[in-house]
Write a protein that holds these residues in place. Structure first.
Motif, PDB file in Angstrom:
ATOM      1  N   GLU A 142       0.839  -1.209   0.000  1.00 53.46           N
ATOM      2  CA  GLU A 142       0.000   0.000   0.000  1.00 53.46           C
ATOM      3  C   GLU A 142       0.869   1.253   0.000  1.00 53.46           C
ATOM      4  O   GLU A 142       0.524   2.262  -0.643  1.00 53.46           O
ATOM      5  N   ALA A 143       1.985   1.207   0.723  1.00 54.27           N
ATOM      6  CA  ALA A 143       2.890   2.345   0.714  1.00 54.27           C
ATOM      7  C   ALA A 143       3.474   2.557  -0.680  1.00 54.27           C
ATOM      8  O   ALA A 143       3.607   3.697  -1.156  1.00 54.27           O
ATOM      9  N   GLU A 144       3.845   1.461  -1.324  1.00 55.92           N
ATOM     10  CA  GLU A 144       4.377   1.567  -2.693  1.00 55.92           C
ATOM     11  C   GLU A 144       3.311   2.126  -3.636  1.00 55.92           C
ATOM     12  O   GLU A 144       3.603   2.944  -4.524  1.00 55.92           O
ATOM     13  N   LYS A 145       2.068   1.687  -3.454  1.00 59.19           N
ATOM     14  CA  LYS A 145       0.970   2.176  -4.308  1.00 59.19           C
ATOM     15  C   LYS A 145       0.769   3.681  -4.106  1.00 59.19           C
ATOM     16  O   LYS A 145       0.504   4.431  -5.075  1.00 59.19           O
ATOM     17  N   LEU A 164       7.820   3.948  14.762  1.00 58.62           N
ATOM     18  CA  LEU A 164       8.122   3.268  13.504  1.00 58.62           C
ATOM     19  C   LEU A 164       7.084   3.557  12.426  1.00 58.62           C
ATOM     20  O   LEU A 164       7.004   2.861  11.425  1.00 58.62           O
ATOM     21  N   ASN A 165       6.250   4.555  12.660  1.00 57.88           N
ATOM     22  CA  ASN A 165       5.315   4.965  11.612  1.00 57.88           C
ATOM     23  C   ASN A 165       6.073   5.742  10.531  1.00 57.88           C
ATOM     24  O   ASN A 165       7.027   6.451  10.815  1.00 57.88           O
ATOM     25  N   ILE A 166       5.619   5.627   9.290  1.00 58.19           N
ATOM     26  CA  ILE A 166       6.301   6.338   8.210  1.00 58.19           C
ATOM     27  C   ILE A 166       5.287   6.835   7.202  1.00 58.19           C
ATOM     28  O   ILE A 166       4.330   6.134   6.873  1.00 58.19           O
ATOM     29  N   GLU A 167       5.465   8.045   6.750  1.00 56.28           N
ATOM     30  CA  GLU A 167       4.544   8.638   5.789  1.00 56.28           C
ATOM     31  C   GLU A 167       5.129   8.490   4.399  1.00 56.28           C
ATOM     32  O   GLU A 167       6.203   8.996   4.100  1.00 56.28           O
ATOM     33  N   LEU A 168       4.403   7.786   3.530  1.00 59.33           N
ATOM     34  CA  LEU A 168       4.900   7.531   2.183  1.00 59.33           C
ATOM     35  C   LEU A 168       4.007   8.140   1.115  1.00 59.33           C
ATOM     36  O   LEU A 168       4.200   7.903  -0.055  1.00 59.33           O
ATOM     37  N   GLY A 169       3.039   8.862   1.502  1.00 59.46           N
ATOM     38  CA  GLY A 169       2.165   9.433   0.486  1.00 59.46           C
ATOM     39  C   GLY A 169       1.315  10.550   1.063  1.00 59.46           C
ATOM     40  O   GLY A 169       1.343  10.817   2.253  1.00 59.46           O
ATOM     41  N   PRO A 170       0.555  11.194   0.252  1.00 58.30           N
ATOM     42  CA  PRO A 170      -0.242  12.331   0.698  1.00 58.30           C
ATOM     43  C   PRO A 170      -1.382  11.941   1.629  1.00 58.30           C
ATOM     44  O   PRO A 170      -1.971  12.801   2.264  1.00 58.30           O
ATOM     45  N   THR A 223      10.455  -1.925  -0.396  1.00 55.26           N
ATOM     46  CA  THR A 223       9.543  -0.848  -0.792  1.00 55.26           C
ATOM     47  C   THR A 223      10.308   0.349  -1.351  1.00 55.26           C
ATOM     48  O   THR A 223       9.915   0.955  -2.359  1.00 55.26           O
ATOM     49  N   ALA A 224      11.408   0.683  -0.703  1.00 54.91           N
ATOM     50  CA  ALA A 224      12.228   1.799  -1.186  1.00 54.91           C
ATOM     51  C   ALA A 224      12.782   1.504  -2.576  1.00 54.91           C
ATOM     52  O   ALA A 224      12.782   2.372  -3.467  1.00 54.91           O
ATOM     53  N   LYS A 225      13.260   0.299  -2.770  1.00 55.30           N
ATOM     54  CA  LYS A 225      13.809  -0.088  -4.076  1.00 55.30           C
ATOM     55  C   LYS A 225      12.733  -0.029  -5.140  1.00 55.30           C
ATOM     56  O   LYS A 225      12.954   0.488  -6.251  1.00 55.30           O
ATOM     57  N   LYS A 232      -0.088   0.019 -15.086  1.00 52.04           N
ATOM     58  CA  LYS A 232      -0.068  -1.444 -15.068  1.00 52.04           C
ATOM     59  C   LYS A 232       0.427  -1.959 -13.719  1.00 52.04           C
ATOM     60  O   LYS A 232      -0.149  -2.895 -13.144  1.00 52.04           O
ATOM     61  N   LYS A 233       1.486  -1.315 -13.209  1.00 54.19           N
ATOM     62  CA  LYS A 233       2.023  -1.740 -11.912  1.00 54.19           C
ATOM     63  C   LYS A 233       1.002  -1.481 -10.812  1.00 54.19           C
ATOM     64  O   LYS A 233       0.842  -2.284  -9.889  1.00 54.19           O
ATOM     65  N   GLY A 234       0.274  -0.385 -10.917  1.00 55.59           N
ATOM     66  CA  GLY A 234      -0.754  -0.097  -9.931  1.00 55.59           C
ATOM     67  C   GLY A 234      -1.834  -1.163  -9.904  1.00 55.59           C
ATOM     68  O   GLY A 234      -2.331  -1.539  -8.831  1.00 55.59           O
TER      69      GLY A 234
END
Length: 621
Positions: free
Chosen positions: A312-315, A433-439, A581-583, A598-600
């Motif tokens: 979900e973070a990657e998405k 250990l929470n991290i924000e990866l999107g809006p 996820t970072a990669k 497509k990846k989504g």
């Protein structure tokens, strides 16, 4: 008369079948997804959870006096002759029978130097190791014999423990057996139909029901005694008067063997073994399966949630390429924090070291205090000894008290281990250990309570009557039963079990007091005998304390190592999730709009599949 195959029935229970089946299907699907996302480490752990689900370790001890038909009963349950049986043979060493694709036997024995070693032996040679004739008074220092055999009953994860006869239940085998009953899932007490239960047998059953979650009574050799029903009624009366809820099943091992040889279903029913197998299934195997299903489902659900959060973070990053740089910076910070948490200077690592040391000191102190109290009590009892019968009663009490202290010490270690684990989980839960990866805001990647395997069962379901409740339930729930034959299996049969069972106190002092009730009224000789009794009691207690403290120290070290390795591995899995996820986020930033779409879609499919897996596993928990 119906002629049909009469193989040992497989204990099963409909209520436990659906959750187990759902858990297994969910874990299989989870493994497939983990392989797709290239997480072999998590796939391996999920597969291990599935294996525990299919075959939970369920330990059942078979106990009784000499020549009551214990080994024949085990053979009857297995549907084949494995444990040596003969009119002139009596079991002298603990025998563990577990499932294996091939029939093999291994003897674990202690050498003169005190070291233990295992050696394979031929199954036909077992009488030379486990019988009183081939191994009188366990002169070969056999700790235990392990037999693997292909059996539908054992394939469910059931482990049968054939114990040595307890010699009137006054000898040390009774105390040694009681000492590790808290670590067993069930007990089958065996007494034949030649006579009603004796007072020591009823007392043993009373104590066993307080230490073991499931106790059953098998009345054997009903084919030899026409009046077995009268004996059965008398036994039920004894149990009812003592308010002991122990189900009794009258069986014939001879009829069972003949039924299997003839493949005669009706004769097999007449042996009553199907009833005993069903009782084992309903009272022991099914609860063990249900507990294993809950633990496996909980562990697999934690894995699925962790991977889903990463996807979900990657998405989220995939939908907002402009946020990739900021997200990568936050990922780097999080990975650095995880790297610190995996190091020896981390707070949780310090907690493990400090709390383990405190646990060791506390358990050692309480054990030594308990042994000192026993010694003082024995001194007072010895001062009043006047007859050999009184000495026999004192020895029985001595062995039982020592066995209780031994069991209490190891239960305290297991309770402490669970408390340390809970403290570490709470400490890691306090880490940011929470991290924000999107809006969309923060994504919580760490639900610590779902990451750890081998969690304790709910103490509310144990049904115990004593203060041992929490420790017993935790121990049986933790590590799928490994603790009994990892910790207790290497200790009780070797050290306290051997000391309690061979009992030099009983052998050395019983003769001294044998004639005290006769004509010996000379005070000096009485005092000399009492002094000799004190010396031997103290020597016995010193021997037990030496062996036990050595094993307690060893087990404490193992607890510290296992906790350290377990949490380090879990944090490593979380770190690998973030690294992947970072990669992926970096690679996704280089993709075209069409490729990102497509990846989504692929990510949406996997996230949906993981949510479905979590729902299935959640229903099974």
């Amino acid at each position: 008369m119906t002629n049909a195959p009469a193989a040992p029935a497989t204990p099963a229970s409909a209520p436990a079948a659906a959750p187990a089946a759902g858990s297994e299907a969910g874990i299989v699907e989870l493994v497939r997804i983990l392989q797709q996302v290239e997480r072999p480490d998590l796939a391996k752990r999920a597969s291990a959870a599935a294996a525990r689900l299919k075959r939970p370790s369920t330990v059942v001890c078979v106990v009784g006096e000499f020549k009551q038909g214990k080994s024949s009963l085990v053979n009857g349950l297995l549907g084949r002759t494995i444990c040596p049986v003969d009119d002139d043979l009596a079991t002298s060493a603990i025998t563990l029978v577990r499932y294996g694709d091939e029939t093999t036997a291994t003897v674990r024995r202690r050498g003169d130097d005190g070291a233990t070693a295992s050696q394979p032996v031929a199954v036909e040679d077992l009488p030379n190791w486990v019988s009183e004739a081939g191994n009188p008074r366990n002169s070969k220092q056999v700790e235990r014999v392990e037999i693997s055999v292909s059996s539908p009953l054992l394939k469910q994860g059931l482990v049968m423990v054939d114990t040595p006869g307890m010699g009137g239940l006054g000898a040390g085998h009774a105390a040694a057996t009681l000492a590790f009953l808290p670590f067993a899932d069930g007990l089958v007490f065996v007494s034949d139909a030649s006579a009603e239960l004796s007072a020591p047998e009823v007392e043993f059953l009373r104590r066993a029901t307080e230490l073991c979650p499931t106790v059953m009574f098998a009345l054997t050799k009903i084919d030899l005694y026409p009046q077995w029903q009268r004996i059965a009624d008398l036994n039920r009366g004894h149990l009812e008067r003592q308010r002991l809820p122990v189900p009794m099943v009258a069986v014939s091992s001879v009829v069972r063997a003949e039924a299997l040889a003839r493949k005669d279903r009706e004769l097999n029913e007449h042996s009553n073994f199907p009833v005993l197998v069903k009782e084992l299934g309903d009272k022991v195997v099914t609860p063990a399966k249900a507990g294993a299903a809950k633990r496996s489902a909980s562990e697999a659900a934690g894995i699925a949630a962790m991977v889903r959060s990463g996807l979900e973070a990657e998405k989220a990053v995939l939908g907002d390429p402009a946020a990739t740089k900021a997200a990568m910076e936050r990922l780097d910070v999080a990975k650095a924090r995880l790297e610190h948490l995996r190091g020896p200077a981390a707070r949780w690592s310090t907690i493990v070291g400090d709390r383990t040391a405190d646990l060791s000191n506390s358990v050692m102190f309480e054990f030594r205090a308990g042994m000192r109290t026993i010694s003082r009590n024995m001194d007072e009892v010895i001062e009043g000894l006047s007859k050999g019968e009184t000495w026999d009663d004192m020895v029985h009490d001595l062995q039982a008290d020592v066995a209780d202290e031994v069991a209490r010490a190891f239960l305290a270690l297991e309770e402490g281990r669970l408390a340390i684990r809970d403290a570490v989980v709470e400490t890691l839960g306090d880490e940011d250990l929470n991290i924000e990866l999107g809006p969309s805001g923060d994504t919580n990647w760490l639900d610590v309570s779902d990451l750890w395997q081998g969690k304790a069962l709910d103490a509310g379901g144990s049904g115990k009557k004593r203060a041992f409740d929490k420790g017993m339930v935790g121990l049986r729930g933790a590590q799928g039963g490994v603790m009994m034959f990892g910790m207790m299996g290497s200790f009780l049969p070797a050290a306290a079990g051997a000391l309690l069972a061979t009992n030099p106190v009983l052998l050395g002092i019983g003769a001294l007091f044998g004639g005290m009730g006769l004509a010996d009224d000379r005070k000096r000789k009485v005092q000399m005998r009492r002094q000799a009794a004190r010396q031997q009691v103290r020597q016995f207690l010193d021997d037990v304390q030496f062996e036990v403290t050595n094993q307690l120290t060893s087990v404490t070290r193992d607890i510290q190592r296992e906790l350290r390795d377990e949490f380090t591995e879990r944090l490593g899995e979380l770190q690998r999730t973030w690294t992947n996820t970072a990669k992926s986020a970096q690679e996704d930033a280089q993709r075209s709009q069409q490729e990102r779409q497509k990846k989504g879609g692929e990510l949406d499919q996997r996230i949906a599949a993981l949510k479905k897996v979590e729902a299935v596993l959640g229903a099974a928990k």
